[in-house]
Design a protein around this motif. Structure first.
Motif, short mmCIF file in Angstrom:
data_model
loop_
_atom_site.label_atom_id
_atom_site.label_comp_id
_atom_site.label_asym_id
_atom_site.label_seq_id
_atom_site.Cartn_x
_atom_site.Cartn_y
_atom_site.Cartn_z
N TYR A 90 -0.14 30.91 45.62
CA TYR A 90 1.07 31.19 44.84
C TYR A 90 2.32 31.39 45.70
CZ TYR A 90 -2.78 32.28 41.70
OH TYR A 90 -3.93 32.21 40.97
N GLU A 91 2.14 31.40 47.01
CA GLU A 91 3.28 31.69 47.90
C GLU A 91 3.72 30.41 48.59
OE1 GLU A 91 1.72 34.74 50.45
OE2 GLU A 91 2.04 36.32 48.97
N THR A 92 4.95 29.99 48.36
CA THR A 92 5.44 28.75 48.96
C THR A 92 6.69 29.03 49.78
OG1 THR A 92 6.58 28.34 46.89
CG2 THR A 92 4.53 27.16 47.23
N GLY A 93 6.85 28.28 50.83
CA GLY A 93 8.02 28.47 51.69
C GLY A 93 7.88 29.74 52.52
N THR A 94 8.91 30.02 53.28
CA THR A 94 8.87 31.17 54.18
C THR A 94 8.99 32.48 53.41
OG1 THR A 94 9.85 29.87 55.94
CG2 THR A 94 10.05 32.26 56.13
N LEU A 95 8.09 33.40 53.68
CA LEU A 95 8.17 34.72 53.04
C LEU A 95 9.32 35.53 53.66
CD1 LEU A 95 4.39 35.73 52.83
CD2 LEU A 95 5.88 35.02 50.95
N PRO A 96 9.94 36.42 52.86
CA PRO A 96 11.05 37.22 53.39
C PRO A 96 10.52 38.43 54.18
CG PRO A 96 10.71 37.72 51.07
CD PRO A 96 9.68 36.67 51.43
N THR A 97 10.15 38.19 55.41
CA THR A 97 9.51 39.25 56.21
C THR A 97 10.32 40.55 56.25
OG1 THR A 97 8.47 37.54 57.54
CG2 THR A 97 8.43 39.76 58.44
N PRO A 98 11.64 40.52 56.51
CA PRO A 98 12.37 41.81 56.56
C PRO A 98 12.26 42.58 55.26
CG PRO A 98 13.71 40.05 57.48
CD PRO A 98 12.53 39.39 56.84
N SER A 99 12.30 41.89 54.16
CA SER A 99 12.21 42.55 52.87
C SER A 99 10.80 43.13 52.63
CB SER A 99 12.58 41.54 51.78
OG SER A 99 12.52 42.13 50.54
N ILE A 100 9.80 42.38 53.04
CA ILE A 100 8.41 42.84 52.87
C ILE A 100 8.13 44.04 53.78
CG2 ILE A 100 5.98 42.16 53.18
CD1 ILE A 100 6.86 39.32 52.24
N VAL A 101 8.70 44.01 54.97
CA VAL A 101 8.56 45.15 55.89
C VAL A 101 9.24 46.39 55.30
CG1 VAL A 101 9.45 45.99 58.09
CG2 VAL A 101 8.28 43.81 58.00
N GLY A 102 10.41 46.17 54.66
CA GLY A 102 11.10 47.28 53.98
C GLY A 102 10.25 47.84 52.86
N LEU A 103 9.60 46.95 52.12
CA LEU A 103 8.73 47.40 51.03
C LEU A 103 7.54 48.19 51.58
CD1 LEU A 103 7.77 47.47 48.09
CD2 LEU A 103 6.92 45.13 48.37
N LEU A 104 6.97 47.72 52.67
CA LEU A 104 5.85 48.44 53.29
C LEU A 104 6.26 49.87 53.63
CD1 LEU A 104 3.15 48.75 54.84
CD2 LEU A 104 4.25 47.62 56.80
N GLN A 105 7.41 50.01 54.25
CA GLN A 105 7.87 51.34 54.63
C GLN A 105 8.20 52.17 53.40
OE1 GLN A 105 7.44 51.41 57.94
NE2 GLN A 105 7.53 53.62 57.64
N GLY A 106 8.78 51.51 52.39
CA GLY A 106 9.13 52.20 51.14
C GLY A 106 7.89 52.73 50.43
N VAL A 107 6.86 51.92 50.35
CA VAL A 107 5.61 52.36 49.69
C VAL A 107 5.02 53.55 50.45
CG1 VAL A 107 3.24 51.67 49.10
CG2 VAL A 107 5.10 50.10 48.73
N ARG A 108 5.11 53.50 51.76
CA ARG A 108 4.60 54.62 52.56
C ARG A 108 5.38 55.90 52.25
NH1 ARG A 108 3.70 51.24 58.17
NH2 ARG A 108 1.58 50.54 57.71
#
Lengths: 377, 81
Positions: free
Chosen positions: A243-261
């Motif tokens: 379901y994932e196409t093209g480049t993932l938005p790594t900075p945004s996903i890293v922000g989400l990781l920290q946010g969930v923590r």
């Protein structure tokens, strides 16, 4: 500045989120899944950590079934368009955001999908109302956990149980509940959980997620490169790369990781309690001002919807904005919700709380409203 | 000094390679994530985990019990295990 528009996007962001997003951009933002060099693998590692964090936080039990999307709306579109075919029937609530209603409406108009809308009032009849609407061709029930124009909470565990017993897929729009209310996909029998990254979960704008239960396989919404099986014309079969196409938005996903923590360490129950207290203080302040109509006054939570002194909501929001108070007027992309709540033409003013609001913010709102009242009377 | 020979478990995607590495780590087994040699893969780009060939049986057992779907195991010399 007083920020009371957390239902639109959470603000401010935790310092740890800002710091890790910066660290990512400066030090390791390679393209995940596009090579084996140090930066590509460092990005991929963080992305997998985020899958693990979301899987744990929502009791999915399977990091590889966490799919990154652009936002909650994208996740919802993926579920609706990946699941429904001509002749299928779907059930939604009368409090849905356009993120649910518009794709359903289009599927009905152009793709021969049928839909029904269940009433959410009175609350104790919701499950029976859905039960009555389920037909032999009902494939999906998709609804909000808590709407963006009210703090009502739908009986998700009961709806999940009903859908599981009737063989219907149950998808939840958690745009306003993720990070605000406890969500347990296993206990609540949620087959597909649609999340934004930048609201209650404290990430930055740019990514959302879809958590998929084990039994759920969807058609793809987009096709393209994802670094896997490059010689094949078909998308891979397995989640998440299917379901994932093209480049993932790594900075945004890293922000989400920290946010969930951050949210997990604070505790979602504690956040909910904090928002309940703010709602009550705000409600009482508005009542003291007078001339206020609050919609769903029995439902406390992160969202409070009101009209003031019979003024157009956008005028009130605009005056508040000039006074440095950020709220939102209008219809909030929820024609169904406003119709259900019977707001007047022009909609209503929405105040929405978050982790970083406090009592002083409510005082500031009340002072600004009192000023508007003096000016307009 | 010993010349350790490395084997590879080819996996469906980088996500599964990450998962495999964690499963192996939890079982006390060292591994590295590697991009598979594209000249030797049937479907194009792919990922896997490399590990000491001497631990092949333990790796197979750990990945099986961890629910990791391995496409194939390849020895250091390139032949299927």
């Amino acid at each position: 500045m007083i920020y009371l528009d957390n239902a639109a996007t959470g603000f401010p962001k935790p310092e740890s989120v800002v710091s890790e997003v910066n660290n990512c951009i400066k030090n390791y933002c390679g393209n995940p899944g596009r090579g084996s060099h140090e930066l590509a693998l460092a990005s991929a590692e963080k992305i997998y950590e985020c899958r693990e964090a979301l899987s744990d936080f929502f009791f999915l039990g399977s990091p590889e079934r966490v799919v990154f999307t652009e936002n909650a709306t994208h996740s919802i579109n993926l579920v609706i368009k990946g699941l429904l075919h001509r002749g299928d029937h779907v059930i939604i609530s009368d409090m849905e955001h356009n993120s649910v209603f518009r794709p359903i409406y289009r599927m009905a108009k152009e793709n021969g999908v049928h839909f029904d809308i269940f009433p959410t009032h009175p609350e104790e009849r919701i499950v029976d109302n859905v039960k009555r609407l389920i037909r032999r061709n009902t494939k999906l029930v998709i609804c909000t956990h808590t709407p963006n124009v009210s703090s009502a909470i739908l009986p998700i565990a009961e709806l999940g149980e009903l859908c599981r017993n009737r063989g219907v897929v149950f998808a939840l729009d958690a745009a306003q509940s993720a990070g605000h209310l406890p969500i347990n996909m296993k206990d609540m029998k949620i087959d597909a959980l649609c999340l934004p990254g930048h609201k209650g979960l404290c990430g930055i704008q740019g990514c959302g997620a879809l958590c998929l239960g084990e039994e759920i396989s969807l058609s793809t919404l987009t096709e393209g490169g994802n670094g896997i099986n490059s010689l094949e014309a078909d998308m891979p079969e397995l989640s998440p790369e299917r379901y994932e196409t093209g480049t993932l938005p790594t900075p945004s996903i890293v922000g989400l990781l920290q946010g969930v923590r951050e949210v997990a360490s604070t505790g979602v129950e504690r956040i909910h309690k904090h928002e309940l207290a703010l709602w009550q203080i705000c409600y009482e302040a508005l009542m003291r001002l007078g001339g206020v109509e609050v919609y769903e006054p029995d439902c406390a939570g992160a969202v409070l919807l009101f009209n003031f002194n019979r003024l157009p909501s956008d005028r009130v929001a605009s005056e508040l904005g000039r006074a440095g108070v950020c709220v939102r007027g209008g219809y909030h992309c929820s024609a169904l919700g406003h119709k259900t709540l019977k707001t007047p033409p022009g909609g209503a003013v929405r105040v929405s709380f978050g982790l970083y609001n406090n009592e002083q913010d409510i005082d500031g709102l009340a002072d600004a409203l009192a000023h508007i009242k003096r000016k307009t009377e | 000094m010993t010349n350790e020979i490395y084997c590879t478990a080819a996996l469906p995607s980088l996500t599964y390679a990450m998962k495999a590495q964690r499963v192996l780590s939890a079982a006390g087994l060292n591994s590295d994530i590697v991009k598979l040699d594209s000249s030797k893969t049937k479907h194009g780009c792919g990922y896997g985990v490399s590990f000491s060939c001497s631990e092949t049986d333990s790796v197979k057992r750990a990945l099986r019990s961890g629910g990791v779907n391995v496409k194939q195991y390849v020895s250091g010399g390139g032949e299927l295990l």
